[in-house]
Design a protein around this motif. Sequence first.
Motif, PDB file in Angstrom:
ATOM      1  N   HIS A 184       4.656 -13.036  -1.823  1.00 51.93           N
ATOM      2  CA  HIS A 184       3.663 -14.106  -1.942  1.00 51.93           C
ATOM      3  C   HIS A 184       3.063 -14.433  -0.581  1.00 51.93           C
ATOM      4  O   HIS A 184       1.868 -14.720  -0.455  1.00 51.93           O
ATOM      5  CB  HIS A 184       4.317 -15.346  -2.551  1.00 51.93           C
ATOM      6  CG  HIS A 184       3.405 -16.518  -2.688  1.00 51.93           C
ATOM      7  ND1 HIS A 184       2.197 -16.450  -3.353  1.00 51.93           N
ATOM      8  CD2 HIS A 184       3.512 -17.797  -2.238  1.00 51.93           C
ATOM      9  CE1 HIS A 184       1.605 -17.636  -3.309  1.00 51.93           C
ATOM     10  NE2 HIS A 184       2.383 -18.464  -2.634  1.00 51.93           N
ATOM     11  N   GLU A 185       3.915 -14.364   0.456  1.00 56.45           N
ATOM     12  CA  GLU A 185       3.462 -14.718   1.803  1.00 56.45           C
ATOM     13  C   GLU A 185       2.588 -13.614   2.405  1.00 56.45           C
ATOM     14  O   GLU A 185       1.559 -13.898   3.026  1.00 56.45           O
ATOM     15  CB  GLU A 185       4.678 -14.980   2.700  1.00 56.45           C
ATOM     16  CG  GLU A 185       5.535 -16.157   2.223  1.00 56.45           C
ATOM     17  CD  GLU A 185       6.919 -16.165   2.856  1.00 56.45           C
ATOM     18  OE1 GLU A 185       7.186 -15.270   3.701  1.00 56.45           O
ATOM     19  OE2 GLU A 185       7.736 -17.033   2.500  1.00 56.45           O
ATOM     20  N   GLN A 186       2.977 -12.355   2.223  1.00 57.13           N
ATOM     21  CA  GLN A 186       2.265 -11.256   2.876  1.00 57.13           C
ATOM     22  C   GLN A 186       1.097 -10.714   2.052  1.00 57.13           C
ATOM     23  O   GLN A 186       0.169 -10.126   2.603  1.00 57.13           O
ATOM     24  CB  GLN A 186       3.237 -10.122   3.192  1.00 57.13           C
ATOM     25  CG  GLN A 186       4.314 -10.519   4.196  1.00 57.13           C
ATOM     26  CD  GLN A 186       5.066  -9.314   4.730  1.00 57.13           C
ATOM     27  OE1 GLN A 186       4.504  -8.226   4.877  1.00 57.13           O
ATOM     28  NE2 GLN A 186       6.342  -9.492   5.028  1.00 57.13           N
ATOM     29  N   PRO A 234      -1.595 -10.393  -7.680  1.00 59.12           N
ATOM     30  CA  PRO A 234      -0.840 -11.104  -8.720  1.00 59.12           C
ATOM     31  C   PRO A 234       0.576 -10.556  -8.861  1.00 59.12           C
ATOM     32  O   PRO A 234       0.821  -9.375  -8.668  1.00 59.12           O
ATOM     33  CB  PRO A 234      -1.656 -10.859  -9.990  1.00 59.12           C
ATOM     34  CG  PRO A 234      -2.454  -9.628  -9.717  1.00 59.12           C
ATOM     35  CD  PRO A 234      -2.749  -9.648  -8.252  1.00 59.12           C
ATOM     36  N   ARG A 235       1.497 -11.463  -9.211  1.00 57.20           N
ATOM     37  CA  ARG A 235       2.907 -11.083  -9.360  1.00 57.20           C
ATOM     38  C   ARG A 235       3.387 -11.468 -10.756  1.00 57.20           C
ATOM     39  O   ARG A 235       2.971 -12.483 -11.312  1.00 57.20           O
ATOM     40  CB  ARG A 235       3.767 -11.797  -8.312  1.00 57.20           C
ATOM     41  CG  ARG A 235       3.489 -11.358  -6.876  1.00 57.20           C
ATOM     42  CD  ARG A 235       4.179 -12.284  -5.890  1.00 57.20           C
ATOM     43  NE  ARG A 235       3.719 -13.657  -6.049  1.00 57.20           N
ATOM     44  CZ  ARG A 235       4.521 -14.733  -6.009  1.00 57.20           C
ATOM     45  NH1 ARG A 235       5.812 -14.591  -5.820  1.00 57.20           N
ATOM     46  NH2 ARG A 235       4.013 -15.930  -6.162  1.00 57.20           N
ATOM     47  N   THR A 278       8.013   0.103   4.774  1.00 60.95           N
ATOM     48  CA  THR A 278       7.430   0.087   3.435  1.00 60.95           C
ATOM     49  C   THR A 278       6.366  -1.000   3.328  1.00 60.95           C
ATOM     50  O   THR A 278       5.276  -0.783   2.778  1.00 60.95           O
ATOM     51  CB  THR A 278       8.520  -0.143   2.377  1.00 60.95           C
ATOM     52  OG1 THR A 278       9.539   0.847   2.522  1.00 60.95           O
ATOM     53  CG2 THR A 278       7.932  -0.057   0.974  1.00 60.95           C
ATOM     54  N   LEU A 279       6.679  -2.184   3.837  1.00 58.76           N
ATOM     55  CA  LEU A 279       5.716  -3.285   3.767  1.00 58.76           C
ATOM     56  C   LEU A 279       4.439  -2.933   4.533  1.00 58.76           C
ATOM     57  O   LEU A 279       3.324  -3.256   4.096  1.00 58.76           O
ATOM     58  CB  LEU A 279       6.345  -4.562   4.336  1.00 58.76           C
ATOM     59  CG  LEU A 279       7.456  -5.193   3.467  1.00 58.76           C
ATOM     60  CD1 LEU A 279       8.163  -6.300   4.225  1.00 58.76           C
ATOM     61  CD2 LEU A 279       6.874  -5.720   2.159  1.00 58.76           C
ATOM     62  N   GLU A 280       4.597  -2.244   5.657  1.00 62.97           N
ATOM     63  CA  GLU A 280       3.415  -1.838   6.432  1.00 62.97           C
ATOM     64  C   GLU A 280       2.600  -0.818   5.647  1.00 62.97           C
ATOM     65  O   GLU A 280       1.362  -0.855   5.634  1.00 62.97           O
ATOM     66  CB  GLU A 280       3.880  -1.254   7.770  1.00 62.97           C
ATOM     67  CG  GLU A 280       2.749  -1.029   8.789  1.00 62.97           C
ATOM     68  CD  GLU A 280       2.002   0.301   8.585  1.00 62.97           C
ATOM     69  OE1 GLU A 280       0.794   0.363   8.887  1.00 62.97           O
ATOM     70  OE2 GLU A 280       2.652   1.261   8.094  1.00 62.97           O
TER      71      GLU A 280
END
Length: 614
Positions: free
Chosen positions: A168-170, A175-176, A130-132
Motif C-alpha cells: 500500500h505504501e510503495q 488495487p489490492r 523484487t520490489l525494485e
Amino acid sequence: MSEQVPQLQQDPQQILEHVFGYSAFRGPQQAVIDTLVSGRDALVLMPTGGGKSLCYQIPALARPGCGVVISPLIALMQDQVEALQAAGVRAAFLNSSLPFNEVQDIETALLHGELDLLYLAPERLLQPRTLELLTRIELSLFAIDEAHCVSQWGHDFRADYLHLNCLHEQFPRVPRIALTATADQRTRGEIAQRLDLEQAEHFVSSFDRPNIQYRIAQKNNPRRQLLQFLRDEQQDNAGIVYCLSRAKVENTAEWLCQQGFNALPYHAGLPAQMRAEHQRRFLREDGVIVVATIAFGMGIDKPDVRFVAHLDLPKSVEAYYQETGRAGRDGEASTALLLYGLEDVVKLGQMAAMSEGSEEHKRQERNRLNAMLGLCEITSCRRQALLRYFAEEQLEPCGNCDTCLEPPQTWDGTQAATKLLSCVYRTGQRFGASHVIDVLRGSENEKVLKFNHHQVSTYGIGRELSANEWKGVVRQLVVRGYLEVEGEFQGLRLTEACRPLLRGEESIELRKLPPKARGERGESRRDSVAADIDPADEPLWQALRGCRKQLADDNGVPPYVIFHDATLRGMVQAKPQTPDQLLAVSGVGDSKLERFGEAFLTVLRESQAAPVEE
C-alpha cells in the motif's frame, strides 16, 4: 482517479467464457471483479471451492499490466500456474524451487510485458531486489491469498505476511485484494488492520459447504472406525487423514498400506524431496490417501478429495473448517469425519498452557479449544453451530450431518455424574480417568489396592456402566467445565461449577454413546461423482476419464488441470460431436478446446458410432 481506471484490455465476461469456459459468475464474484477493475481494494471471505481465484485472475487479465499474487506455498503456486497455462494464460511463479536461469527468463518476460500473472511467496516479494523489479513494470493488481496467515492469533500464522502493508505504501495506485476461506470476526478485523485494508470493500460469502457431510464421533478403537469408514464408503477415493503427531502420521500411513490402501505420509520432518513427491502423487494419481499433520493442505487445489478424516481433535473451529474444506471442492458429495477422545482434550489443553504466548493469547487458545469441543458435544445440527461460529445463521437444520441424520439420544446423567464427581473427590483429586473408573467399577487391580481405594465409599458404586460409558461421562463433564485435568499425570480435579450438581440443585442430560457398529450408515460413495450418470453411459464416462488421464500424463499435470469431473459429466450428458458443441460444455474454454478438444471429440464420436448391444 483516472490513473486508477485504465482502459480495459478485455471484458471480464468475455474472459470468463473464452478463457475459463464458464457462462456465468457465481455469488459475489462479479461484484468483487468490478471493484478491482475500477481500481478499488477488496477483502474477500469465500469458502474453499467458492471460486476465489477467479476474483483476482479475471481482473488481472482485464486490466493492463501484470497481476502479482502473494501465495504462502510453493505447491499452490505450481498448481495454479499449471491450470492457468492450460487455459492459455501467460502465468509464472518465482520461488526457491527454480534454478537461476529459469528465474532470469521469468524476470525478462516480466520486464518485456509477456506475463499476465506472477505468483510470489511473501519472503520473495519483500526482497528489495523484487520490489525494485516491480517498480519497473505496469502492475494490474496485488492479490494476497490465504490472508488469514497475517493473524497472530491464527493457526497458519506467517511472520512475513505482517510486512505486506508495504504494498500500500510503495504502490498506492495499484488495487489490492486479500482473500481467505477462514476468518472469524476477530481475524477479519486483524487482516484489514495489518494489511491497511480498512477502507477496502468487504465481501463475505456464506461459509456453508452443503456438499460436505459432517460427522463427529468419540474414539472407540479409532483404527477400526477409520477402516470401516474407508472400506464401506471411500474405497478407491482420494482423501486426507489428519493426525496430531509425526509419529502417528507415519504409523497410520504404514498401517493403511498394510490394509491395502495407497497411503502416503506427509509432515514437516520428512525430507523436502519426499514431501514434494508425495504431494505430486496425491495431485496426479487416483485414489491416493495422504496421512498428514497440519503441515499439509493449505492451498491444495485438488477438486476431487472425497473425504477428510481427523484422528485427533483440531485445536480450533477455524482449523477444523479450513481442513475439512479441502474435501469436495468440486461441489460433489464428500465427508468430513472427526474422531476425538478425552486424551485429545488433555493434550491440546496442555499445549495451550505451555505455549510461549502471553496470558491473553493462552486464554484465547483455550476459548477456541472450548468452542471446538462444544461443536463435538452438541446434540443439535452441527452445520448450524459451525456457521454460527462464523456469525452466519442458518434457520433450518441442514439434514446432512450426523446429528441431523441420526439424532443423538440423551439420558439423565445426574446420578452418574454425581457418583463420578464424588469418586474423584474421595480418591484425592490427583488420579486420571482410568483409575477413577476402576474404583467406580470395583476393580481389584494392583493400583486400586495399593492406594487403599477399595476402601473408599465410592468403590464399586458404578458397576452399572461399562468402562467406555464412564469415559463418555468423564469427557462430557470435562467439556462442560465440571472437571478439569491437571498435572503431569492428567489428574481429575473438581471445579466450582460442580457444586450445584453435587448438592442436588441441578440435573444434567448426557449424550448416549452410539452403538459400536454402524455398518449401515450411509451408502457407499465410491461412485458418488458419477451417481447421476445413466448406467448405459458408464463406458463413455470411463473412456473420457481414460482420455483425460493420458493427456494429463503427456503434459505432466494433474488430471483435473485438463478438465474437472463436472466438465466430463457435462460431456457425457450433452454428447457433443463438433468443436462448437464441445465449447458449450461448462469448463471448456478456447485454449483447452484447441489443445485437448479433438482427443475428447474422438472419444465422444466413437461412443456414438459404437453399436448398441441388444
